[in-house]
Design an enzyme around this catalytic site. Structure first.
Site, PDB file in Angstrom:
ATOM      1  N   HIS A 175       0.832  -1.205   0.000  1.00 58.14           N
ATOM      2  CA  HIS A 175       0.000   0.000   0.000  1.00 58.14           C
ATOM      3  C   HIS A 175       0.868   1.257   0.000  1.00 58.14           C
ATOM      4  O   HIS A 175       0.687   2.153  -0.841  1.00 58.14           O
ATOM      5  CB  HIS A 175      -0.917  -0.020   1.222  1.00 58.14           C
ATOM      6  CG  HIS A 175      -1.835   1.154   1.322  1.00 58.14           C
ATOM      7  ND1 HIS A 175      -3.169   1.099   0.973  1.00 58.14           N
ATOM      8  CD2 HIS A 175      -1.622   2.443   1.734  1.00 58.14           C
ATOM      9  CE1 HIS A 175      -3.724   2.282   1.146  1.00 58.14           C
ATOM     10  NE2 HIS A 175      -2.807   3.119   1.615  1.00 58.14           N
ATOM     11  N   GLU A 176       1.793   1.341   0.950  1.00 57.15           N
ATOM     12  CA  GLU A 176       2.622   2.552   1.052  1.00 57.15           C
ATOM     13  C   GLU A 176       3.567   2.690  -0.136  1.00 57.15           C
ATOM     14  O   GLU A 176       3.837   3.805  -0.596  1.00 57.15           O
ATOM     15  CB  GLU A 176       3.404   2.549   2.368  1.00 57.15           C
ATOM     16  CG  GLU A 176       2.539   2.547   3.627  1.00 57.15           C
ATOM     17  CD  GLU A 176       1.535   3.690   3.680  1.00 57.15           C
ATOM     18  OE1 GLU A 176       1.777   4.738   3.042  1.00 57.15           O
ATOM     19  OE2 GLU A 176       0.499   3.531   4.355  1.00 57.15           O
TER      20      GLU A 176
END
Length: 701
Positions: free
Chosen positions: A479-480
């Protein structure tokens, strides 16, 4: 000749074999499976944080502040000059870029640097830049010069992107009421200040424990919680406790109504409403959604209602299954699942139906292995490689940071990602992405390379082995890194709209899409290997892992619909009426959620997202829905599709916020984004996942 025992020889042989096996990791995986190399500097001078020579010491922040204050005055003079030689939007973007380079850097160092002198100097820089921005927000000649260009056109040739970005700058200006009569403008300033104070107080109150006298707590549940003298302390919800009484007690006690929190929330909502009205908007929700992907709160409500209607029977089926589990576990034929039970029975279903054992997946997801998998995926989709890069002395704020150069096979260096992955004392416990320097086209035709930091809270690698990631941690990593690659792959003219600097309800799309890749068996097979034996994860484990991520998806999505609906109602007309927020909560919950409101509780008074995501909490659902739509259309058939990856980069990622996100999505998916189409897309995904889970459970029984 020196003699050694057979045991010693065998042990040496095993170590050699182990090292040989581990050598099959890529250089990137090998680097991330060991602590960052710590080199003692004997000869080279410090280059300064992020290679900024001014930041060889903390005092450099004062120099940065002076430089940006001086350049700000020069740019203001250029913008309002009758002899201006550049497009107005170019001047404003340079002004924004110079301020952001100091403000964004200082904000990161303020919370991440382990040394107080750097933290304090960075905080002072933040305060100073805020002062500069406040002075700009009241600079009427500057506003009037920009407003004239936006409404009448620049005397220099401009593009559609130029005009769009100029409008964004103007809207930012008008957020502070500069276009209003002086008395009304001052009122807007006071409201903004008061809203900030109220938000901080509400967030502080939201995390305070509930303290109750022992005499006011039923005797049969007193021992569930820690005590302090004659008081019982409830610090949170015990969602995974096996004891149902403990789960219920924690919910009822921790979420008790608070008069002070209620007043803070009501005041916050009322002030936001008054602020929006002062700035010409019908409600705060209309103000917050201006320029967003979904554009208007009426469309949000339509989407929520459409999704809610389709979700209800599916969520009811989830709750019925949880009720069966609860009755079987408790032996009580009439027991019903309650709102405090849902996390517990989700975990139980993973253990029972999917036979998921605690930590069984960990050995297959070493940090280095995950980074190798991410690298191979990015190369397949975009022709990009992540190269671990040695840092110069003084470049990093701590010794356990990695630096990645993002290299494209034909374009060369795209930017840098600093990986601050490991927990340490004083570091915020949050997974997030920071922009240190935004990308933009420079006057000489070159590109200002983006620089970002990805922060995680992973355990430090040990001498016994590398850092191992749970499936949830793997999702967070992807995600990041999705945010980071949005910044890396964007190639915008202006830094004001580069990468993640786009509409809130679109900024999460690239990062959520990366979670789909992290949950696909075909992607996981490329790197899920035991960190010691290198044995690939078994097909059975892989299928169970992917299925476990989608258990009770309908009821979980329904919960997000409820949160989003409540946020919209709070920031609509009801704010003016000053309704009790708990009464509003009860009404909205009865309409949008399948489990009833619990009397004498006030969950909303603990929900700090109302501060940071006021009227925008729906953005999670919209981002999830758009990401799902993109996945189904372009990557579900083949997650390594280079043609789809290149198209996605060219038509979505490359533009950042330079093109309205609604237009980007509609063009990319070749279909208008109506509430019905969005809801159908998410429901289709939920149904497909439910079908796969049932097939897996049946095949195992």
């Amino acid at each position: 000749m020196l003699k050694i025992s057979r045991n010693t020889a065998n042990a040496a042989l095993q170590r050699w074999r182990h090292r040989k096996m581990l050598s099959t990791w890529s250089p990137l995986a090998t680097a991330f499976n060991a602590p960052p190399t710590k080199r003692i500097n004997f000869t080279r001078d410090d280059v300064g944080l992020f290679r900024m020579t001014e930041l060889r010491n903390a005092e450099g922040f004062y120099l940065l502040r002076e430089n940006v204050e001086r350049s700000t005055q020069d740019l203001i003079a250029e913008a309002i000059s009758s002899e201006r030689q550049r497009k107005m939007v170019d001047i404003f973007d340079e002004l924004s870029d110079s301020l952001c380079k100091v403000a964004d850097l200082a904000e990161f160092i303020r919370i991440a640097h382990p040394k107080n002198k750097y933290m304090q100097a960075a905080e002072q820089a933040c305060i100073s830049i805020c002062g500069v921005v406040e002075s700009l927000n009241t600079h009427k000649p500057l506003y009037q010069a920009l407003s004239k260009v936006v409404h009448e056109g620049d005397f220099l040739p401009t593009t559609e992107v130029d005009r769009h970005v100029a409008k964004l700058f103007l809207f930012d200006f008008e957020q502070c009421g500069i276009h209003l009569p002086e008395e009304e403008r001052l009122r807007v300033v006071r409201l903004n200040d008061y809203i900030l104070q109220l938000g901080q107080k509400f967030m502080n109150g939201a995390v305070q424990p509930t303290v109750m006298s022992r005499s006011n707590v039923p005797e049969d549940i007193r021992d569930y919680f820690p005590t302090a003298g004659e008081n019982i302390i409830i610090t949170g919800l015990c969602t995974n406790a096996a004891n149902v009484q403990m789960r219920e007690a924690a919910y009822r006690l921790y979420l008790q109504p608070s008069d002070s929190q209620e007043e803070l929330l009501k005041d916050l909502l009322l002030c936001r409403y008054e602020l929006a009205r002062s700035c010409g908007f019908e409600t705060y929700a209309h103000r917050a959604l201006n320029g967003s992907t979904i554009e208007r709160p009426e469309l949000v409500s339509e989407f929520i209602d459409e999704l809610s209607e389709q979700l209800r029977p599916r969520a009811d089926a989830d709750f019925a299954l949880m009720t069966q589990m609860k009755r079987k576990e408790s032996g009580l034929a009439n027991s019903l699942v309650e709102i405090w039970d849902t996390p517990y029975f989700t975990a139980q279903l993973k253990r029972q139906s999917l036979e998921e054992q605690a930590n069984e997946f960990l050995p297959y997801f070493s940090l280095g292995g995950c980074m190798e998998g991410l690298d191979n995926l990015l190369h397949s989709l975009y022709g990009v490689r992540l190269q671990n890069t040695e840092m110069e002395p003084g470049e990093s704020w701590h010794s356990d940071i990695y630096k990645l150069a993002v290299m494209h096979e034909t374009e060369g260096l795209l930017g840098y990602i600093y990986c601050d992955f490991f927990e340490r004392s004083g570091k915020p416990n949050q997974d997030c992405h920071f922009t240190i320097q935004g990308g933009k086209r420079l006057p000489d035709g070159t590109y200002q390379l983006p620089i970002v930091v990805v922060m995680l809270g992973l355990a430090q690698p040990r001498w016994t082995g590398p850092t191992l990631l749970s499936p949830a941690r793997l999702d967070n990593l992807f995600h990041e890194m999705g945010h980071a690659m949005h910044s890396m792959l964007a190639r915008t003219e202006y830094q004001h709209v580069t990468g993640t600097r786009c509409a809130t309800d679109f900024a999460e799309v690239p990062s959520v899409l990366m979670e789909y890749f992290a949950s696909d068996p075909r992607v996981l097979r490329t790197f899920a290997r035991h960190f010691q034996t290198h044995k690939p994860i078994s097909e059975d484990m892989l299928q169970r892992l992917c299925a476990s991520k989608h258990l009770f998806a309908a009821s979980e999505t329904q919960l997000q619909v409820f949160y989003s609906a409540l946020d919209q109602v709070y920031h609509g007309e009801s704010a003016q009426q000053g309704a009790n927020t708990t009464e509003t909560l009860r009404d909205v919950q009865n309409r949008y959620y399948g489990l009833p409101y619990v009397e004498n509780t006030a969950w909303q008074l603990r929900f700090s997202h109302f501060v940071g995501y006021g009227a925008k909490y729906y953005a999670y659902l919209i981002s999830k829905t758009i990401a799902s739509w993109i996945w189904q259309t372009y990557f579900e058939a083949n997650p390594f599709n280079r043609q789809a990856g290149e198209k996605y980069r060219a038509e979505i990622l490359a533009h950042g916020g330079a093109v309205p996100s609604r237009k980007l999505v509609a063009n990319f998916l070749q279909r208008e984004m109506t509430p019905r189409i969005l809801a159908d897309s998410l429901i289709h995904e939920i149904d497909m996942d439910e079908s796969k889970i049932k097939q897996l459970i049946v095949s195992r029984n």
